[in-house]
Design an enzyme around this catalytic site. Structure first.
Site, PDB file in Angstrom:
ATOM      1  N   TYR A   1     -10.119   5.572  -1.965  1.00  0.00           N
ATOM      2  CA  TYR A   1      -9.481   4.216  -1.818  1.00  0.00           C
ATOM      3  C   TYR A   1      -7.848   4.215  -1.274  1.00  0.00           C
ATOM      4  O   TYR A   1      -7.345   5.322  -1.073  1.00  0.00           O
ATOM      5  CB  TYR A   1      -9.502   3.529  -3.161  1.00  0.00           C
ATOM      6  N   GLU A   2      -7.296   2.864  -0.922  1.00  0.00           N
ATOM      7  CA  GLU A   2      -6.010   3.166  -0.191  1.00  0.00           C
ATOM      8  C   GLU A   2      -6.130   3.692   1.018  1.00  0.00           C
ATOM      9  O   GLU A   2      -5.105   4.219   1.421  1.00  0.00           O
ATOM     10  CB  GLU A   2      -4.951   3.415  -1.164  1.00  0.00           C
ATOM     11  N   GLY A   3      -7.182   3.502   1.624  1.00  0.00           N
ATOM     12  CA  GLY A   3      -7.273   4.271   2.920  1.00  0.00           C
ATOM     13  C   GLY A   3      -8.001   5.672   2.618  1.00  0.00           C
ATOM     14  O   GLY A   3      -7.190   6.592   2.279  1.00  0.00           O
TER      15      GLY A   3
ATOM     16  N   LEU B   1       0.657  -1.262  -0.026  1.00  0.00           N
ATOM     17  CA  LEU B   1      -0.058   0.035  -0.018  1.00  0.00           C
ATOM     18  C   LEU B   1       0.881   1.137  -0.053  1.00  0.00           C
ATOM     19  O   LEU B   1       0.654   2.331  -0.512  1.00  0.00           O
ATOM     20  CB  LEU B   1      -1.017   0.010   1.085  1.00  0.00           C
TER      21      LEU B   1
ATOM     22  N   HIS C   1      -6.065   8.177   7.484  1.00  0.00           N
ATOM     23  CA  HIS C   1      -4.630   8.566   7.269  1.00  0.00           C
ATOM     24  C   HIS C   1      -4.541   9.562   8.353  1.00  0.00           C
ATOM     25  O   HIS C   1      -3.517   9.600   9.007  1.00  0.00           O
ATOM     26  CB  HIS C   1      -4.370   8.867   6.154  1.00  0.00           C
TER      27      HIS C   1
END
Lengths: 386, 249
Positions: free
Chosen positions: A366-368, A243, A373
């Protein structure tokens, strides 16, 4: 001062030329496809010649080690090249897609390297990764899909959702729970070939910007023990590594997208006259231009800094999270201002701006998601003071 | 046969050039610089001749500041074999460049020198012709096609009246026109290989050339802004205006 080496600058220029001459001419048809409600991705008749051209130019296996026939470029060069890729709304990455490559390089055993990594690195196969589930997206450690050992096999049961690249993938990396471990502990990766009985592509989901994801069902999906990727119960860390690779790439893509949007904004602002004055002479527009240029500059430096640190083998998970938040929000604002400056034209389905806007909107998720984050970054900062 | 290809570092063709505020020249600070597009065509033609087996070695030469090495590196990535940088901070004018190139040609003994027909910065279109005169070689300028056949070189030239075909005896000077070829991209493996190719650096004094400028630039100014036009109501009015105001008919 951050400066690319002469050689890396030449590579960036090569990619810039490739984007201008090969990809931007394909935007018209991509925009039209999306406007018709079809997938924006390149059809084989457009992708085929592009891939040929990439091979001819050596724009292939860029981050693959030399022993596997790759160019083994450092991250600073890769990110400079990815920034150029961001300038077009045509979805394209130089094969093979990096994140799974890095995961395979990190954990595949010799047999899997031969069967999966080598053809993947050579660009002969494509892959996808199945992490998210209906109840575990931004928090993947909450996944429920389970793999149970049965003799020499593993039997996978569960449901995955929002999985990209499924339609073209020759194999999937499937993350599933094994053993008694809780949360991140006890997550194992498996290599599942397309067409394996019990792997069901339940449905295609239309996403913003003409993108597609898929929902997958694993119904007693049986794979031999040799398909387990990495150590049992220890799949979470390599997945995170993967990721991180994607998050830096996303930072570079966002920089490129914002560069394009700012370029379009400036072009339009110097031509369009309203009430006897050019848009470029109006303070509202000028401030957008300044803010965009400043944030693009900051974003580029953030990405290059993280890339340089990664090249030195440093842990850049925090930087990657910061980039993921900053870059996606920055690009969203710049594209939005460009659309606003274009007026009605900016909100048609005829310019690349709306595809870019939709794309970057999805990137904030997406991807967190940004919020996850932000929470992670704050937790690390606070914990460091304890 | 060796081919010498001079390559000039100029402001990139995509950049909108700006005159310096003191009117002494064009702003180059912080501006993207690239190889002169006509020189790129020259490199491409040389590489094609090498691929056909006509040329054995291609030498890229650039003259100017140290950063010209980058321009040479681009030529090396396209397929040139080695580079020579004539390093000088002076304002190198066409005659000085032609003399420096003559000195290099005397040393390297190329069979062919391919230059761009002009550089897109000052558009002088002088160096190739001057070099031919200094060397006493045949020249085929504004080439849009060239073929080497033994000791002869056939050049199709773009002239005002159309196309002219001339046959030259080698060694020769050729200057490239836009339609000679379409330069290739420098591929990634070739960019990587270019790093290992040698670039030799020499100074004008070592070549025995006095590069003192012979021309003085008095001032550089942007062209005047176009005045807004006038809409006319009829053909008759237009003709009348052309007769009485513009006085062109």
């Amino acid at each position: 001062m951050f400066e690319l080496s002469e050689e890396h600058r030449m590579l960036k220029d090569l990619v810039a030329k490739f984007i201008d001459q090969e990809l931007i001419p394909l935007e018209r048809s991509a925009i039209a496809r999306e406007a018709r409600g079809e997938a924006v991705g390149l059809p084989p008749e457009e992708e085929g010649p592009l891939l040929e051209k990439c091979k001819e130019l050596g724009l292939w296996a860029l981050d693959v080690p030399e022993e596997l026939g790759g160019a083994n470029l450092p991250n600073v060069a890769l990110m400079a090249m990815n920034e150029e890729l961001g300038r077009t709304c045509v979805p394209f990455t130089f094969p093979p897609d990096s994140p799974n490559l890095h995961m395979l390089m990190a954990v595949a055993n010799e047999d899997q390297k031969r069967r999966y990594l080598a053809p993947y690195a050579a660009g002969e196969t494509k892959s996808a990764i199945a992490i998210s589930e209906p109840g575990a997206g931004g928090d993947p450690a909450g996944m429920l899909t389970r793999a149970v050992r049965d003799g020499d096999d593993w039997v996978i049961n569960g449901r995955k959702i929002w999985i990209s690249r499924v339609s073209s993938a020759d194999f999937l990396i499937v993350m599933a729970r094994t053993g008694e471990g809780k949360r991140a502990d006890g997550v194992t990766a498996f290599l599942v070939d397309r067409g394996t009985p019990g792997l069901i592509v339940e449905r295609e989901i239309k996403m913003l910007g003409g993108q597609r994801t898929y929902e997958l069902v694993f119904d007693n999906c049986r794979v031999p023990a040799s398909q387990m990727l990495g150590k049992e119960g220890k799949g979470f860390a390599p997945m995170q590594l993967r990721l991180t690779v994607r998050r830096l790439q996303m930072g570079a893509w966002c920089t490129g997208m914002a560069v394009r949007a700012l370029d379009m904004l400036c072009e339009h602002a110097t031509q369009r006259v309203t009430f006897g004055q050019r848009l470029a002479d109006r303070q509202a527009i000028q401030w957008w231009i300044t803010d965009a240029a400043t944030r693009i500059h900051a974003c580029r430096l953030m990405v290059m800094d993280a890339a340089a640190k990664q090249d030195k083998g440093m842990d850049v998970r925090t930087e990657a999270s910061m980039i993921k938040v900053f870059a996606t929000e920055m690009a969203a604002d710049v594209i939005d201002h460009a659309m606003q400056a274009f007026g009605a034209m900016g909100v048609t389905k005829e310019l690349p701006l709306q595809i870019m806007a939709a794309k970057v909107r999805a990137m904030r998720v997406y991807e967190g998601p940004s919020e996850v984050h932000r929470a992670t970054i704050a937790r690390r900062i606070i914990d460091a003071r304890k | 046969m060796k081919i010498l290809v001079p390559v000039k570092r100029v402001v990139d063709y995509n950049v909108k050039v700006r005159v310096k505020s003191d009117g002494t020249g064009v702003e180059t600070a912080g501006v993207k610089m690239s190889m002169n597009p006509f020189d790129e065509i020259g490199v491409e033609e040389a590489v094609r001749l090498k691929e056909k087996g006509v040329a054995t070695e291609i030498i890229a030469v650039s003259l100017g500041v140290a950063a010209c090495a980058e321009t040479i590196r681009t030529a090396l990535a396209m397929g040139a074999d080695r580079g020579i940088l004539v390093e000088s901070d002076a304002d190198l004018q066409p005659l000085a460049v032609a003399k420096l190139l003559k000195a290099i040609a005397d040393k390297e003994q190329p069979g062919l020198i391919i230059l761009g027909k002009q550089a897109i910065d000052d558009d002088m279109s002088a160096t190739g012709q001057m070099l031919a005169a200094l060397l006493g070689w045949s020249q085929g300028t504004f080439a849009s096609e060239l073929t080497v056949d033994g000791g002869n070189l056939t050049v199709k030239r773009e002239v005002d009246g159309g196309m002219e075909t001339i046959v030259l005896t080698l060694p020769s000077i050729v200057t490239t026109d836009l339609r000679l070829n379409e330069p290739r991209y420098a591929s990634l493996p070739n960019i990587m290989k270019a790093r290992k190719k040698p670039i030799e650096t020499v100074k004008p004094e070592e070549l025995g050339v006095d590069v003192t400028p012979r021309l003085t630039v008095v001032s550089v100014a942007e062209p005047p802004k176009r005045q807004a036009g006038v809409k006319v109501g009829s053909v008759a009015e237009l003709v009348a205006k052309l007769k009485t105001e513009a006085k062109v008919i």
